[in-house]
Structures are given as C-alpha cells and as structure tokens.
Scaffold this active site. Structure first.
Site, PDB file in Angstrom:
ATOM      1  CG  ASP A 169     -25.417   2.060  -1.369  1.00 44.06           C
ATOM      2  OD1 ASP A 169     -25.398   3.075  -2.112  1.00 44.06           O
ATOM      3  OD2 ASP A 169     -24.588   1.886  -0.454  1.00 44.06           O
ATOM      4  CB  THR A 170     -27.531   5.981  -0.320  1.00 45.52           C
ATOM      5  OG1 THR A 170     -27.008   6.367  -1.594  1.00 45.52           O
ATOM      6  CG2 THR A 170     -26.389   5.569   0.595  1.00 45.52           C
ATOM      7  CG  ASN A 196     -31.731   0.504  -4.002  1.00 45.15           C
ATOM      8  OD1 ASN A 196     -32.138   1.087  -4.999  1.00 45.15           O
ATOM      9  ND2 ASN A 196     -30.773  -0.407  -4.045  1.00 45.15           N
ATOM     10  CE1 TYR A 254     -22.748  -1.438 -10.185  1.00 40.43           C
ATOM     11  CE2 TYR A 254     -21.159  -3.232 -10.193  1.00 40.43           C
ATOM     12  CZ  TYR A 254     -22.289  -2.641  -9.676  1.00 40.43           C
ATOM     13  OH  TYR A 254     -22.967  -3.250  -8.660  1.00 40.43           O
ATOM     14  CG  ASN A 261     -23.626  -1.428   1.358  1.00 43.40           C
ATOM     15  OD1 ASN A 261     -23.744  -2.603   1.682  1.00 43.40           O
ATOM     16  ND2 ASN A 261     -24.655  -0.694   0.959  1.00 43.40           N
ATOM     17  CE  LYS A 314     -27.092  -3.994   7.173  1.00 35.07           C
ATOM     18  NZ  LYS A 314     -27.095  -3.043   6.030  1.00 35.07           N
ATOM     19  CB  ALA A 331     -30.431 -16.928   6.702  1.00 31.68           C
ATOM     20  N   GLY A 391     -29.892  -5.606   2.136  1.00 31.12           N
ATOM     21  CA  GLY A 391     -29.380  -4.723   3.186  1.00 31.12           C
ATOM     22  C   GLY A 391     -29.960  -3.318   3.095  1.00 31.12           C
ATOM     23  CG  ASP A 392     -29.389  -1.295  -0.468  1.00 35.14           C
ATOM     24  OD1 ASP A 392     -28.353  -1.261   0.224  1.00 35.14           O
ATOM     25  OD2 ASP A 392     -29.395  -1.524  -1.696  1.00 35.14           O
TER      26      ASP A 392
HETATM   27  N1  LIG Z   1     -31.368 -15.991   3.224  1.00 38.99           N
HETATM   28  C1  LIG Z   1     -32.037 -15.082   3.950  1.00 38.99           C
HETATM   29  N2  LIG Z   1     -33.082 -15.460   4.725  1.00 38.99           N
HETATM   30  C2  LIG Z   1     -33.778 -14.576   5.462  1.00 38.99           C
HETATM   31  N3  LIG Z   1     -33.495 -13.251   5.498  1.00 38.99           N
HETATM   32  C3  LIG Z   1     -32.461 -12.824   4.760  1.00 38.99           C
HETATM   33  C4  LIG Z   1     -31.678 -13.697   3.940  1.00 38.99           C
HETATM   34  N4  LIG Z   1     -30.731 -12.959   3.313  1.00 38.99           N
HETATM   35  C5  LIG Z   1     -30.915 -11.677   3.719  1.00 38.99           C
HETATM   36  N5  LIG Z   1     -31.940 -11.591   4.598  1.00 38.99           N
HETATM   37  C6  LIG Z   1     -32.456 -10.385   5.259  1.00 38.99           C
HETATM   38  O1  LIG Z   1     -31.825  -9.246   4.688  1.00 38.99           O
HETATM   39  C7  LIG Z   1     -31.024  -8.576   5.665  1.00 38.99           C
HETATM   40  C8  LIG Z   1     -29.756  -8.057   5.040  1.00 38.99           C
HETATM   41  O2  LIG Z   1     -29.086  -9.131   4.428  1.00 38.99           O
HETATM   42  P1  LIG Z   1     -27.508  -9.209   4.308  1.00 38.99           P
HETATM   43  O3  LIG Z   1     -27.226 -10.271   3.295  1.00 38.99           O
HETATM   44  O4  LIG Z   1     -26.920  -9.409   5.646  1.00 38.99           O
HETATM   45  O5  LIG Z   1     -27.136  -7.756   3.812  1.00 38.99           O
HETATM   46  P2  LIG Z   1     -26.512  -7.230   2.426  1.00 38.99           P
HETATM   47  O6  LIG Z   1     -27.615  -7.278   1.407  1.00 38.99           O
HETATM   48  O7  LIG Z   1     -26.123  -5.826   2.736  1.00 38.99           O
HETATM   49  O8  LIG Z   1     -25.361  -8.109   2.114  1.00 38.99           O
HETATM   50  C9  LIG Z   1     -30.815  -9.606   6.770  1.00 38.99           C
HETATM   51  O9  LIG Z   1     -30.603  -8.984   8.016  1.00 38.99           O
HETATM   52  C10 LIG Z   1     -32.107 -10.381   6.728  1.00 38.99           C
HETATM   53  O10 LIG Z   1     -33.127  -9.684   7.440  1.00 38.99           O
HETATM   54 MG   LIG Z   2     -25.110  -4.304   2.275  1.00 39.68          MG
END
Ligand SMILES: Nc1ncnc2c1ncn2[C@@H]1O[C@H](COP(=O)(O)OP(=O)(O)O)[C@@H](O)[C@H]1O
Ligand SMILES: [Mg+2]
Length: 309
Positions: A34-35, A37, A105, A169, A229, A232, A261-262
C-alpha cells in the site's frame, strides 16, 4: 490550510514480491504494497519537483536487489531503504476466480518487519522531509516496541516541521485482535496531520454510522485534515474546521479495484504538496484512482499516471 516545509516525501512501509497469474499456472513477478504504491505514483507525479523516498527494509538477495534497482530507475529515493542480511522480502500470490481476486500472503517473517528497529536510521530517513506517509499496515507488521520507536521518530520529525499523513488501511488478519488496533490507532492519530481513511474500514472498526461521524471522530483525535474515501460514494472532507463532501465521478470500465485507495492517496498528497486546496486534492485523488481501477494491478503504467499542474 496546512502548508509544507518542503515537497520532499518519505513513505514508510512494506512492499512485497507480487506473483500475478498469467494463465496455465504461470505467474508474472511484480512488487506491490500500500505505502509503496502511493510512493511510486507520487514519485511519477512529482517527478523533477520533489524527492520521494520509500523507507522500508529488504533483504540482500537478488529479489531485493531487483526491487531496489526498479525503484531507483523509477526515480524513487532508495537511500532510505535498509538491508537485512538474514531476512528477505514478503511475497503474495494473486488467485483469480473469474474476475474475483483473492490474495495469499507469505509475509510473517519479512525483512520489512524490522524497518523501525533502528531509531537513528528512521531519524536519518525523515531528516528534511516535508511529508511522511504511513498506514495501518505499516503499524500492523511492526513488533510493538518498534512501533514506539517509529512514533518517537514521527514526533521528532513533526517537531522539526514535517507533516504526517496516515491511511488506517485496517487489515484485521495482520493484528492480534481488533482491540489491539483500537489501542494503537489513537496513538498514531495524535501524530497525524492528514488522515485518509476508507469509510468501510472505519465502520468495521468503530461502528461509524456516517462519513460525517468518521470526520468527527478524527477531529476529536486531533487530526486537522481528513478525507474519507467511500468507493463510488462522495469523498467527505474536514479542513480548516469545515466539513464538506465532493461527489465521485462515475468510472466506466472498472477492471480491478486493487490499490484504489493507494492511488487516491498519491493524487491527494501530491496535489496538497503542490499547494492545492483539500477540495482540489480530492479531485486529483479521484483522477488517480479512476485510472488505477480501470487498469489491472495496483500500479499504473508510467504513461497513464495523471499529470498535476
Ligand atoms: N466503484 C467506483 N467508482 C468510482 N470510483 C471508485 C470506485 N471504487 C473506488 N473508487 C475511487 O477510489 C477511491 C478509493 O476507493 P475506496 O474503495 O474507498 O478505497 P480502498 O481501496 O482503500 O478501499 C474512491 O475515493 C474513488 O475515488
Ligand atoms: Mg484503503
């Protein structure tokens, strides 16, 4: 609005050897974490404007050599990497079942687990950094005593003007218990300037009922700037004592959400370092993650890394 003493960034954590299936029981070797990326995308976005280092510990084997060489070729500062003569890098294998990916892992004894054993090496890595980024995974892999060493180094770097960003995370399997996570998080939040949590993680850990509740909890813990975050859904933000939310543009052709998220963190933090507001930084974060999720794998080809004004 928070400002930065320098654009130079150090991201702290673990990268692993990645084995991604290419069919017929064959795998392609990559590197991810993660960090890492986040640091890698930041190094491309800030190319020529800042130094971006990835502070980790790897082995002295050929895989570790290849990792360090790849980072150096991709403009990361590798002077903040230490080498362990006994251990090597952790590894994970991606299993594909249709479009569903699962991860296996082998990381329990990785060299990265020793990345915070030496406080003076950390102090050296953090010297001159304007921003230090870490995650809950960084904390999860450390022996508890080394976690305290890292916290002391972060406190010292902050006293010297560095900002600290933190993505919780939460990965329950890396922790002995959820209580252990709940005891550790407040310690790091007390040292955090910018928090970049994902709402579903916070719901699972704290039972938050809305992203606004998440913002309020981070504010109470002393964090000045927070972007939550939510896949969507809208990104919720706290900055300069004000809360708000920005809708997330629809993304078509999603192929693999690994690293969303990264990538968001990389866009957000790069934009903030370049002096953009938190609201503009969210838009940058969304642009980065939209690219990441329409591409296979957690890191983009260099040519697809969005550029920042
Ligand atoms: N289905 C999606 N449609 C549009 N953007 C998305 C979608 N999933 C993730 N994203 C984008 O990726 C960012 C991080 O996604 P998220 O799933 O909240 O984080 P993580 O990967 O850490 O679980 C969101 O803020 C958004 O900008
Ligand atoms: Mg995340």
């Amino acid at each position: 609005m928070l400002d930065f003493n320098s654009l130079n960034t150090v991201s702290v954590g673990e990268a692993m050897v990645e084995l991604a299936p290419v069919g017929e029981g064959q795998y392609k070797r990559g590197f991810a974490g993660d960090t890492f990326n986040t640091a890698w995308h930041m190094a491309q976005a800030l190319h020529g404007r800042a130094s971006v280092g990835f502070a980790t510990r790897v082995g002295m084997d050929k895989f570790s050599d290849a990792f360090v060489a790849e980072l150096a070729a991709d403009d990361l500062d590798v002077s903040v990497i230490t080498r362990d003569p006994q251990r090597n890098m952790g590894l994970y294998l991606i299993e594909l079942d249709g479009v569903e990916r699962s991860f296996h892992y082998w990381r329990g004894t990785s060299a990265a687990r020793g990345l915070a054993a030496d406080g003076s090496a950390l102090a050296q890595a953090f010297a001159g950094a304007g921003l230090i980024h870490l995650s809950g995974i960084t904390l999860a892999i450390l022996p508890p005593a080394d976690r305290e060493t890292l916290f002391a180094a972060l406190a010292n770097a902050r006293a010297n003007g560095a900002r600290v960003s933190f993505d919780p995370n939460i990965r329950p399997r890396l922790w002995p218990s959820m209580d252990a996570v709940r005891q550790t998080i407040p310690q790091v939040l007390a040292l955090t300037d910018i928090a970049l949590p994902s709402f579903d993680d916070e719901v699972a850990l704290w039972g938050d009922t809305s992203p606004e509740a998440t913002l309020a909890r981070f504010a109470t813990a002393g964090v000045a700037e927070v972007a939550v975050k939510n896949g969507a859904g809208p990104v919720s933000v706290l900055a300069d004592g004000q809360i708000g939310a920005l809708p997330t543009p629809e993304v078509k052709g999603i192929r693999d959400t690994t690293g969303a998220g990264d990538g968001f963190n990389a866009g957000y933090l790069s934009a903030r370092l370049l002096g953009q507001t938190p609201q503009m930084a969210i838009i940058a974060g969304q642009r980065f993650s939209a690219e990441v999720i329409t591409h296979l794998g957690a890191r983009l080809p260099k040519a697809r890394v969005p550029s920042l004004p």
